[in-house]
Design a protein around this motif. Sequence first.
Motif, short mmCIF file in Angstrom:
data_model
loop_
_atom_site.label_atom_id
_atom_site.label_comp_id
_atom_site.label_asym_id
_atom_site.label_seq_id
_atom_site.Cartn_x
_atom_site.Cartn_y
_atom_site.Cartn_z
N LEU A 179 116.31 41.22 28.22
CA LEU A 179 115.50 41.83 29.26
C LEU A 179 115.05 43.19 28.74
CD1 LEU A 179 117.62 41.05 32.44
CD2 LEU A 179 115.35 40.14 31.94
N VAL A 180 113.76 43.41 28.70
CA VAL A 180 113.22 44.68 28.20
C VAL A 180 112.82 45.51 29.42
CG1 VAL A 180 111.50 45.77 26.73
CG2 VAL A 180 112.40 43.50 26.14
N HIS A 181 113.46 46.67 29.59
CA HIS A 181 113.38 47.42 30.84
C HIS A 181 113.04 48.88 30.57
CE1 HIS A 181 115.34 49.95 34.00
NE2 HIS A 181 114.73 49.10 34.79
N SER A 182 112.31 49.48 31.48
CA SER A 182 112.09 50.92 31.47
C SER A 182 111.58 51.35 32.84
CB SER A 182 111.07 51.31 30.39
OG SER A 182 110.91 52.72 30.36
N SER A 234 101.24 48.09 25.28
CA SER A 234 100.73 47.36 24.13
C SER A 234 101.57 46.13 23.83
CB SER A 234 100.70 48.28 22.90
OG SER A 234 102.02 48.58 22.46
N LEU A 235 102.79 46.08 24.39
CA LEU A 235 103.69 44.94 24.16
C LEU A 235 103.38 43.76 25.07
CD1 LEU A 235 107.05 46.91 23.88
CD2 LEU A 235 105.68 45.98 22.00
N GLY A 236 102.69 44.00 26.17
CA GLY A 236 102.40 42.93 27.12
C GLY A 236 102.41 43.44 28.54
N GLN A 237 102.54 42.52 29.48
CA GLN A 237 102.50 42.84 30.90
C GLN A 237 103.86 43.32 31.38
OE1 GLN A 237 101.73 39.45 33.38
NE2 GLN A 237 101.76 40.62 35.29
N TRP A 238 103.85 44.34 32.23
CA TRP A 238 105.06 44.85 32.86
C TRP A 238 104.99 44.62 34.38
CZ3 TRP A 238 109.11 47.58 30.35
CH2 TRP A 238 108.92 47.77 28.98
N GLN A 239 106.15 44.31 34.96
CA GLN A 239 106.23 44.16 36.41
C GLN A 239 107.37 45.02 36.95
OE1 GLN A 239 105.97 40.43 38.50
NE2 GLN A 239 105.07 39.41 36.73
N ALA A 240 107.13 45.64 38.10
CA ALA A 240 108.17 46.42 38.75
C ALA A 240 109.21 45.48 39.34
CB ALA A 240 107.57 47.30 39.84
N VAL A 241 110.44 45.97 39.44
CA VAL A 241 111.50 45.14 40.01
C VAL A 241 111.16 44.76 41.45
CG1 VAL A 241 112.91 47.10 40.78
CG2 VAL A 241 114.01 44.91 40.28
N ARG A 242 110.43 45.60 42.17
CA ARG A 242 110.00 45.24 43.53
C ARG A 242 109.07 44.04 43.51
NH1 ARG A 242 110.95 48.83 47.73
NH2 ARG A 242 111.73 50.88 47.15
N ARG A 283 118.14 42.77 39.28
CA ARG A 283 118.71 43.87 40.05
C ARG A 283 119.86 44.53 39.27
NH1 ARG A 283 120.53 41.61 45.53
NH2 ARG A 283 122.09 40.62 44.20
N TYR A 284 120.73 43.70 38.71
CA TYR A 284 121.85 44.22 37.94
C TYR A 284 121.35 44.96 36.69
CZ TYR A 284 126.25 44.22 35.33
OH TYR A 284 127.36 44.58 34.62
N ALA A 285 120.41 44.36 35.98
CA ALA A 285 119.89 44.98 34.76
C ALA A 285 119.23 46.31 35.05
CB ALA A 285 118.90 44.03 34.09
N THR A 286 118.50 46.41 36.16
CA THR A 286 117.86 47.67 36.54
C THR A 286 118.88 48.78 36.69
OG1 THR A 286 116.05 46.52 37.66
CG2 THR A 286 116.45 48.79 38.30
N GLN A 287 119.98 48.49 37.37
CA GLN A 287 120.99 49.52 37.62
C GLN A 287 121.75 49.88 36.35
OE1 GLN A 287 123.05 49.16 41.59
NE2 GLN A 287 122.04 47.18 41.56
N ILE A 288 122.08 48.89 35.52
CA ILE A 288 122.79 49.18 34.28
C ILE A 288 121.88 49.97 33.32
CG2 ILE A 288 123.86 48.16 32.24
CD1 ILE A 288 125.57 48.11 34.80
N LEU A 293 113.76 50.84 26.98
CA LEU A 293 112.75 51.62 26.27
C LEU A 293 112.60 52.99 26.91
CD1 LEU A 293 109.86 49.05 25.60
CD2 LEU A 293 112.01 49.39 24.37
N ASP A 294 112.10 53.94 26.13
CA ASP A 294 111.91 55.28 26.66
C ASP A 294 110.88 55.29 27.78
OD1 ASP A 294 112.32 58.15 26.61
OD2 ASP A 294 110.31 58.27 25.75
#
Length: 273
Positions: free
Chosen positions: A18-21, A71-79, A94-99, A65-66
């Motif tokens: 999971l790629v998160h920022s 440029s890597l692709g589409q991003w979606q908010a957890v909401r 949800r878990y990944a967002t908090q961690i 990610l910082d």
Amino acid sequence: MSWLPELFDDHGAAPWVLVHSQQQFLCDELGALLPQAFWRSRGAASLLEVPLGQWRGERVLLVELDAPDHSLGQWQAVRQLMFSATGDEFSLYRYATQIGLWARQHRFCGSCGAPTQLLGYERGAHCPHCRLTQYPRLSPSIITLITRGDEVLLGRAPHFPPGMYSTLAGFVEPGESLEACLKREVREEVGVELGATRYLASQNWPMPHSLMVGFFAEYASGEIRVQEEELEDARWFALDQLPHLPPRQTISRYLIDTYLLERGRLVEPVLPG
């Protein structure tokens, strides 16, 4: 689903990432869970990488990610993902967002400022200099449906989607019980006093790290006086004339649907995961 760290030395051992920022996930057409081989082929730099545990029997690595790199692709908010994901998928996001938020904010010791190290046997960020260990944070908050027979009191915050009203919520202050917080928050936000309260359910909420504790509360007295810093409107609604409500993945909707069921309406409350 296993939330034990399941730590491993070789990041190649995790088939999924999971790629998160900043409460957003990199997604493909199937969602946010990406093959690690696909991610590695992008050659992008990560801020940190955290083993999450196992989901459906396979290991998942969180890549933080910082900032979201479009440029890597589409991003979606957890909401956004909350509306499209199945129950167990949303639990994973949800878990990944908090961690991810916790790991990002605890790269350095809050006591002495030295770099921390993620522990291999529990979910902790340990400072080898002063030996302080910091664990993922949870902020308890109450969320309550105020009832008056066949009426419920709902409020609307400025950031809500058009026409949507929801139950009232607020964070627990130091030294408060849940019940004291409930009565204080309701008094502050809408100016009414409460009678009997009843606990119903809870939901972990990743905006950013809340534990929502859900109650029913009976109206006792007072007229609605909206706290304008928190709400733009609050009013009583008859059960057969309810406004646009929160989605069924939320504890707010579960409180409302459960009360509708108790009052004889034909609904099926969905207990949030």
